[in-house]
Design a protein around this motif. Sequence first.
Motif, PDB file in Angstrom:
ATOM      1  N   GLN A   1       0.848  -1.191   0.000  1.00 23.61           N
ATOM      2  CA  GLN A   1       0.000   0.000   0.000  1.00 23.61           C
ATOM      3  C   GLN A   1       0.881   1.236   0.000  1.00 23.61           C
ATOM      4  OE1 GLN A   1      -2.616  -0.655   3.417  1.00 23.61           O
ATOM      5  NE2 GLN A   1      -4.221  -1.303   2.012  1.00 23.61           N
ATOM      6  N   LEU A   2       0.527   2.178  -0.861  1.00 30.61           N
ATOM      7  CA  LEU A   2       1.295   3.410  -1.005  1.00 30.61           C
ATOM      8  C   LEU A   2       0.402   4.593  -0.631  1.00 30.61           C
ATOM      9  CD1 LEU A   2       2.904   2.643  -4.480  1.00 30.61           C
ATOM     10  CD2 LEU A   2       3.915   2.295  -2.230  1.00 30.61           C
ATOM     11  N   VAL A   3       0.929   5.465   0.190  1.00 25.77           N
ATOM     12  CA  VAL A   3       0.165   6.635   0.625  1.00 25.77           C
ATOM     13  C   VAL A   3       0.990   7.892   0.370  1.00 25.77           C
ATOM     14  CG1 VAL A   3      -0.982   7.796   2.543  1.00 25.77           C
ATOM     15  CG2 VAL A   3      -1.022   5.292   2.394  1.00 25.77           C
ATOM     16  N   GLU A   4       0.466   8.753  -0.511  1.00 22.36           N
ATOM     17  CA  GLU A   4       1.138  10.011  -0.820  1.00 22.36           C
ATOM     18  C   GLU A   4       0.667  11.121   0.114  1.00 22.36           C
ATOM     19  OE1 GLU A   4       0.149   8.219  -5.004  1.00 22.36           O
ATOM     20  OE2 GLU A   4      -0.866   8.485  -3.079  1.00 22.36           O
ATOM     21  N   SER A   5       1.535  12.103   0.296  1.00 24.55           N
ATOM     22  CA  SER A   5       1.188  13.296   1.061  1.00 24.55           C
ATOM     23  C   SER A   5       2.055  14.447   0.588  1.00 24.55           C
ATOM     24  CB  SER A   5       1.377  13.058   2.560  1.00 24.55           C
ATOM     25  OG  SER A   5       2.730  12.764   2.844  1.00 24.55           O
ATOM     26  N   GLY A   6       1.680  15.653   0.998  1.00 24.85           N
ATOM     27  CA  GLY A   6       2.502  16.819   0.701  1.00 24.85           C
ATOM     28  C   GLY A   6       1.986  17.711  -0.401  1.00 24.85           C
TER      29      GLY A   6
ATOM     30  N   MET B   1      10.876   2.856  -7.620  1.00 24.60           N
ATOM     31  CA  MET B   1       9.706   3.680  -7.348  1.00 24.60           C
ATOM     32  C   MET B   1       9.600   4.778  -8.402  1.00 24.60           C
ATOM     33  SD  MET B   1       8.304   2.360  -4.675  1.00 24.60           S
ATOM     34  CE  MET B   1       7.141   3.663  -4.251  1.00 24.60           C
ATOM     35  N   GLY B   2       8.389   5.143  -8.719  1.00 21.74           N
ATOM     36  CA  GLY B   2       8.177   6.198  -9.709  1.00 21.74           C
ATOM     37  C   GLY B   2       7.128   7.186  -9.258  1.00 21.74           C
ATOM     38  N   TRP B   3       7.189   8.368  -9.833  1.00 20.91           N
ATOM     39  CA  TRP B   3       6.150   9.378  -9.677  1.00 20.91           C
ATOM     40  C   TRP B   3       5.565   9.668 -11.061  1.00 20.91           C
ATOM     41  CZ3 TRP B   3       4.144  11.279  -5.232  1.00 20.91           C
ATOM     42  CH2 TRP B   3       4.885  11.128  -4.059  1.00 20.91           C
ATOM     43  N   PHE B   4       4.265   9.720 -11.098  1.00 14.41           N
ATOM     44  CA  PHE B   4       3.539  10.077 -12.313  1.00 14.41           C
ATOM     45  C   PHE B   4       2.578  11.201 -11.967  1.00 14.41           C
ATOM     46  CE2 PHE B   4       4.489   6.592 -15.317  1.00 14.41           C
ATOM     47  CZ  PHE B   4       5.224   5.775 -14.478  1.00 14.41           C
ATOM     48  N   ARG B   5       2.069  11.856 -12.985  1.00 16.79           N
ATOM     49  CA  ARG B   5       1.067  12.885 -12.737  1.00 16.79           C
ATOM     50  C   ARG B   5      -0.002  12.843 -13.822  1.00 16.79           C
ATOM     51  NH1 ARG B   5       4.736  18.346 -13.727  1.00 16.79           N
ATOM     52  NH2 ARG B   5       4.960  18.173 -16.015  1.00 16.79           N
ATOM     53  N   GLN B   6      -1.180  13.292 -13.421  1.00 10.25           N
ATOM     54  CA  GLN B   6      -2.310  13.285 -14.331  1.00 10.25           C
ATOM     55  C   GLN B   6      -3.094  14.565 -14.156  1.00 10.25           C
ATOM     56  OE1 GLN B   6      -4.854   9.844 -13.914  1.00 10.25           O
ATOM     57  NE2 GLN B   6      -5.701  10.135 -15.962  1.00 10.25           N
ATOM     58  N   ALA B   7      -3.083  15.402 -15.182  1.00  4.70           N
ATOM     59  CA  ALA B   7      -3.879  16.616 -15.178  1.00  4.70           C
ATOM     60  C   ALA B   7      -5.312  16.272 -15.576  1.00  4.70           C
ATOM     61  CB  ALA B   7      -3.296  17.639 -16.149  1.00  4.70           C
ATOM     62  N   ARG B   8      -6.226  17.129 -15.214  1.00  2.00           N
ATOM     63  CA  ARG B   8      -7.638  16.865 -15.487  1.00  2.00           C
ATOM     64  C   ARG B   8      -7.865  16.681 -16.980  1.00  2.00           C
ATOM     65  NH1 ARG B   8     -11.814  20.716 -12.558  1.00  2.00           N
ATOM     66  NH2 ARG B   8     -10.653  19.777 -10.835  1.00  2.00           N
TER      67      ARG B   8
ATOM     68  N   VAL C   1      -2.765  15.747 -10.410  1.00  2.00           N
ATOM     69  CA  VAL C   1      -2.725  14.778  -9.312  1.00  2.00           C
ATOM     70  C   VAL C   1      -1.444  13.967  -9.483  1.00  2.00           C
ATOM     71  CG1 VAL C   1      -3.850  12.837  -8.188  1.00  2.00           C
ATOM     72  CG2 VAL C   1      -5.233  14.693  -9.149  1.00  2.00           C
ATOM     73  N   TYR C   2      -0.670  13.882  -8.426  1.00  2.00           N
ATOM     74  CA  TYR C   2       0.599  13.163  -8.466  1.00  2.00           C
ATOM     75  C   TYR C   2       0.440  11.814  -7.776  1.00  2.00           C
ATOM     76  CZ  TYR C   2       3.076  17.174 -10.324  1.00  2.00           C
ATOM     77  OH  TYR C   2       3.518  18.196 -11.135  1.00  2.00           O
ATOM     78  N   TYR C   3       0.908  10.781  -8.475  1.00  2.00           N
ATOM     79  CA  TYR C   3       0.806   9.418  -7.982  1.00  2.00           C
ATOM     80  C   TYR C   3       2.196   8.810  -7.819  1.00  2.00           C
ATOM     81  CZ  TYR C   3      -4.029   9.712  -9.662  1.00  2.00           C
ATOM     82  OH  TYR C   3      -5.326  10.083  -9.886  1.00  2.00           O
ATOM     83  N   CYS C   4       2.388   8.072  -6.740  1.00  3.93           N
ATOM     84  CA  CYS C   4       3.603   7.276  -6.663  1.00  3.93           C
ATOM     85  C   CYS C   4       3.239   5.839  -7.016  1.00  3.93           C
ATOM     86  CB  CYS C   4       4.279   7.367  -5.304  1.00  3.93           C
ATOM     87  SG  CYS C   4       3.429   6.527  -3.970  1.00  3.93           S
ATOM     88  N   ALA C   5       4.254   5.095  -7.467  1.00  6.19           N
ATOM     89  CA  ALA C   5       4.040   3.729  -7.920  1.00  6.19           C
ATOM     90  C   ALA C   5       5.273   2.892  -7.635  1.00  6.19           C
ATOM     91  CB  ALA C   5       3.730   3.721  -9.414  1.00  6.19           C
ATOM     92  N   ALA C   6       5.052   1.600  -7.474  1.00  8.41           N
ATOM     93  CA  ALA C   6       6.129   0.666  -7.170  1.00  8.41           C
ATOM     94  C   ALA C   6       6.200  -0.417  -8.237  1.00  8.41           C
ATOM     95  CB  ALA C   6       5.894   0.027  -5.804  1.00  8.41           C
ATOM     96  N   THR C   7       7.420  -0.731  -8.654  1.00  5.69           N
ATOM     97  CA  THR C   7       7.605  -1.810  -9.627  1.00  5.69           C
ATOM     98  C   THR C   7       7.579  -3.160  -8.916  1.00  5.69           C
ATOM     99  OG1 THR C   7      10.003  -1.920  -9.358  1.00  5.69           O
ATOM    100  CG2 THR C   7       9.152  -0.322 -10.964  1.00  5.69           C
ATOM    101  N   PRO C   8       7.570  -4.243  -9.675  1.00  6.89           N
ATOM    102  CA  PRO C   8       7.778  -5.556  -9.052  1.00  6.89           C
ATOM    103  C   PRO C   8       9.146  -5.596  -8.371  1.00  6.89           C
ATOM    104  CG  PRO C   8       6.991  -5.788 -11.297  1.00  6.89           C
ATOM    105  CD  PRO C   8       7.322  -4.344 -11.109  1.00  6.89           C
ATOM    106  N   GLN C   9       9.310  -6.557  -7.480  1.00  7.43           N
ATOM    107  CA  GLN C   9      10.596  -6.694  -6.794  1.00  7.43           C
ATOM    108  C   GLN C   9      11.711  -7.046  -7.779  1.00  7.43           C
ATOM    109  OE1 GLN C   9      10.627  -8.639  -2.826  1.00  7.43           O
ATOM    110  NE2 GLN C   9       8.511  -9.171  -3.316  1.00  7.43           N
TER     111      GLN C   9
END
Length: 127
Positions: free
Chosen positions: A3-8, A34-41, A93-101
């Motif tokens: 589970q990933l929880v973003e803040s800030g 780990m990665g950061w992505f973003r999605q504008a409306r 909206v900024y999202y963090c994401a995790a790759t497979p191990q």
Amino acid sequence: QVQLVESGGGLVQAGGSLRLSCTASGRTFASRAMGWFRQARGKERYFVAAITWSGRSTYYADSVKGRFTISRDNAKNTVYLQMNSLRPEDTAVYYCAATPQAYTGGSYDATSNYDYWGQGTQVTVSS
């Protein structure tokens, strides 16, 4: 399961700074890139930055190079995105994401290379 929880996120004027954090549950954080992505409306989700499991290598979208910095603290299960010189076009909206191990796919900019996603945090940059 991770589970990933973003803040800030928040509202900032153009030229300002924000630091996003993403904290992961479980014991496998240190073995995942780990990665950061973003999605504008109304738009697709785009790659922003990524960091390998060790933190030795980082990758950035051209639009944020020199302004954003990704880092991680494996002891805290947390990845950060320091955003400086923010522009109105960074609003998303900024999202963090995790790759497979032990990910060795070689590409970090595709959403399909990530297994887990956070719920996102809104960043709004006013002009």
